[in-house]
Design an enzyme around this catalytic site. Structure first.
Site, PDB file in Angstrom:
ATOM      1  N   SER A  56     -26.076  14.181 -24.510  1.00  0.00           N
ATOM      2  CA  SER A  56     -25.506  13.639 -23.272  1.00  0.00           C
ATOM      3  C   SER A  56     -25.706  12.138 -23.160  1.00  0.00           C
ATOM      4  CB  SER A  56     -26.140  14.327 -22.061  1.00  0.00           C
ATOM      5  OG  SER A  56     -27.535  14.081 -22.022  1.00  0.00           O
ATOM      6  N   HIS A  73       6.430  12.916  12.228  1.00  0.00           N
ATOM      7  CA  HIS A  73       7.400  13.485  11.280  1.00  0.00           C
ATOM      8  C   HIS A  73       8.189  12.387  10.571  1.00  0.00           C
ATOM      9  CE1 HIS A  73       6.631  17.389  13.211  1.00  0.00           C
ATOM     10  NE2 HIS A  73       6.767  16.748  14.354  1.00  0.00           N
ATOM     11  N   SER A 104       9.719  -5.221 -13.101  1.00  0.00           N
ATOM     12  CA  SER A 104      10.426  -4.255 -13.934  1.00  0.00           C
ATOM     13  C   SER A 104      10.867  -4.924 -15.222  1.00  0.00           C
ATOM     14  CB  SER A 104      11.653  -3.711 -13.191  1.00  0.00           C
ATOM     15  OG  SER A 104      12.519  -3.029 -14.068  1.00  0.00           O
ATOM     16  N   LYS A 135      12.995  -6.476  -8.981  1.00  0.00           N
ATOM     17  CA  LYS A 135      12.009  -5.507  -8.508  1.00  0.00           C
ATOM     18  C   LYS A 135      10.640  -6.141  -8.246  1.00  0.00           C
ATOM     19  CE  LYS A 135      12.256  -1.665  -8.157  1.00  0.00           C
ATOM     20  NZ  LYS A 135      12.114  -0.657  -9.220  1.00  0.00           N
ATOM     21  N   GLU A 149       0.323   2.424  -5.372  1.00  0.00           N
ATOM     22  CA  GLU A 149       0.681   3.700  -5.999  1.00  0.00           C
ATOM     23  C   GLU A 149      -0.472   4.253  -6.829  1.00  0.00           C
ATOM     24  OE1 GLU A 149       5.496   2.888  -6.335  1.00  0.00           O
ATOM     25  OE2 GLU A 149       4.238   2.703  -8.120  1.00  0.00           O
TER      26      GLU A 149
END
Length: 507
Positions: free
Chosen positions: A56, A189, A310, A316, A323
């Site tokens: 380990s 919503h 991009s 972009k 994210e």
């Protein structure tokens, strides 16, 4: 036998992978490779695969500072109790100091044959000071040793998480103060519901983060007990002083039951639970930043520092940092589940399964530090676009509830009837392609004569947010009061002291 990673063949066999199943593996290695700590019981050494699965050190090498701290406390106590002589104690302490300096300067050189961090340090100590090194392990076991080391490390990790959350909270408070009166749509919503202020919205994440840090603080209080001296599982016949070692390592007290001491990993699960909740909340904010940065919303502009481009679309600006934070929440949830599954069926006391307890905790710690730093940086530097937010807040009939409330207050209309009247007003405004405040006084009175021109005082989004003065409401005055109550952070929100003894950081 050399093992290397290979590709799975089309038939799906495992030949050529790390542990090929089609080959026979020798049961034992030569006798002179027997483990130095338990080799007396065994005539030969472990099989190569056994040695690989058993080692380990690649993971628990991160515990070297904690292991040295625990050994210092233990040997000092052994000397104070007269269990070891002063010369041996001095030699061991000097050797540990040398090892600490070596590791701090050049890192640890891994030897899989030495299995774990405890054997690495004890073997190096023996090379430095000779047979006296063997006396360090008097009245302790690797079971209580690793339980102590790991608890020390997790204690520091909790403190680091609290510090990271404090920085995140401070960033949120600063931006909330800046935008205490900036109007934006509140959603349910993901539909425009009622106008709120951006400051109020950001303060919702302050509340989440405060709960997150309270979970880490609670975990610290629960883990404030020292397992050292529990030995393998039953305690020891040596006259040790567990209160002394607990105090030396900054714990409030020693653990009360030797069996529980070596088999408990609740402290690690507490940490992972708190990390999972913090990650969940960071992910929710990350998702909102992603949505807000999209062109249909345009509520924020992302700084270059937290965006990527991009390879094919030059226009972009991708919210990749947000994210990635959103994605990494899965790691925290999986880490808790992984350790919970390891622990769920283990009998008392120690089982080798528990060697795998550190991987999910270490991964969660490293990832949480990254996510907190990224989200703090984004919050500090996001460019908000108030005009887009206000325009969105003024759409979607967001002041409809204000109209219904006005009918109740000003005209004594029962709320259910006021709700129905307001619905007819919304339908009329929608039919003519406008919002409620676009209806003329005559049009409103035609729907219900109890609606007078005084209703104009509540139909603007500014009037709506200003009226929400109930405790915890979105009114700018409320937002500023809530920020003032937390700026600077009160003493009771500061990190509890993790105590001394562990030394260093988490690397």
């Amino acid at each position: 036998m050399a093992y290397r990673r290979g590709n799975h063949d089309p038939a799906g066999s495992l030949a050529g992978t790390a542990f090929p199943l089609r080959r026979s593996v020798a049961i034992t290695s030569p006798a002179d490779t027997a483990n130095p700590l338990w080799g007396g019981r065994f005539g030969g050494g472990p099989a190569a695969v056994m040695q690989a699965i058993n080692a380990s050190i690649g993971v628990d090498k991160r515990l070297w500072r904690q292991d040295i701290a625990g050994s210092r406390a233990h040997v000092t106590m052994l000397g104070a109790q007269g269990i070891l002589g002063a010369a041996d104690v001095a030699a061991i302490l000097a050797g540990l100091e040398t090892i600490e300096a070596e590791y701090a300067a050049g890192g640890l050189v891994e030897n899989p044959a030495l299995e774990d961090i405890h054997m690495h340090i004890e073997t190096r100590l023996a090379a430095l000071i000779g047979p006296a090194a063997g006396r360090l392990h008097t009245a302790r076991s690797r079971n209580d040793q690793v339980a102590t080391d790991f608890r020390l490390w997790v204690r520091e990790a909790c403190g680091a998480a609290i510090d990271g959350l404090d920085a995140f909270i401070a960033a949120l408070l600063a931006r909330a103060s800046e935008h205490a009166a900036t109007i934006m749509p509140g959603f349910t919503h993901l539909q425009v519901a009622q106008p709120v202020t951006l400051g109020h919205h950001l303060m919702a994440y302050v509340e989440m983060a405060r709960r997150d840090r309270s979970r880490f603080a609670d975990a610290l209080r629960r883990m404030d007990e020292c397992p050292l001296g529990a030995a393998a599982l039953a305690g020891t016949s040596f006259p040790i002083d567990r209160h002394a070692t607990a105090a030396a390592l900054g714990f409030a007290r020693p653990t009360a039951n030797s069996l529980d001491s070596v088999s408990d990993r609740d402290f690690a699960l507490d940490y992972l639970n708190a990390a999972a909740m913090a990650g969940l909340h960071l992910s929710r904010l990350a998702e909102e930043i992603i949505v807000w940065a999209s062109q249909p919303y345009g509520f924020v502009r992302l700084p270059d520092a937290w965006s990527t481009g991009s390879s094919i679309m030059p226009q972009k600006r991708n919210p990749d940092a947000a994210e990635l934070v959103r994605a990494k929440t899965g790691l925290f949830l999986a880490a808790f589940q992984r350790l919970a599954v390891i622990m769920k069926g283990l009998p008392l006391a120690y089982s080798k399964d528990m060697q795998d307890d550190k991987v999910p905790v270490f991964n969660a710690h490293d990832t949480l530090a990254l996510c907190l730093a990224a989200m703090t940086g984004m919050v500090e530097t996001l460019v908000f676009v108030p005009e887009r937010m206000r325009a969105a807040a003024a759409s979607g009939f967001s002041t409809a509830t204000d109209l219904a409330d006005w009918l109740v207050r000003a005209a004594g209309v029962p709320f259910r009837e006021a709700h129905e009247i307001t619905g007819r007003c919304v339908r009329a405004a929608e039919a003519r392609g406008g919002d409620l405040d676009g209806l003329s006084d005559a049009e409103l009175a035609a729907i219900d004569p109890r609606i007078t021109p005084a209703v104009r005082d509540v139909l603007s989004v500014e009037a709506s947010v200003a009226s929400r003065t109930s405790f915890g409401g979105t009114a700018p005055a409320n937002v500023r009061a809530a920020i003032a109550a937390l700026t600077p952070l009160p003493v009771d929100l500061r990190s509890p002291s993790a105590g001394g003894g562990a030394g260093g950081g988490n690397d």
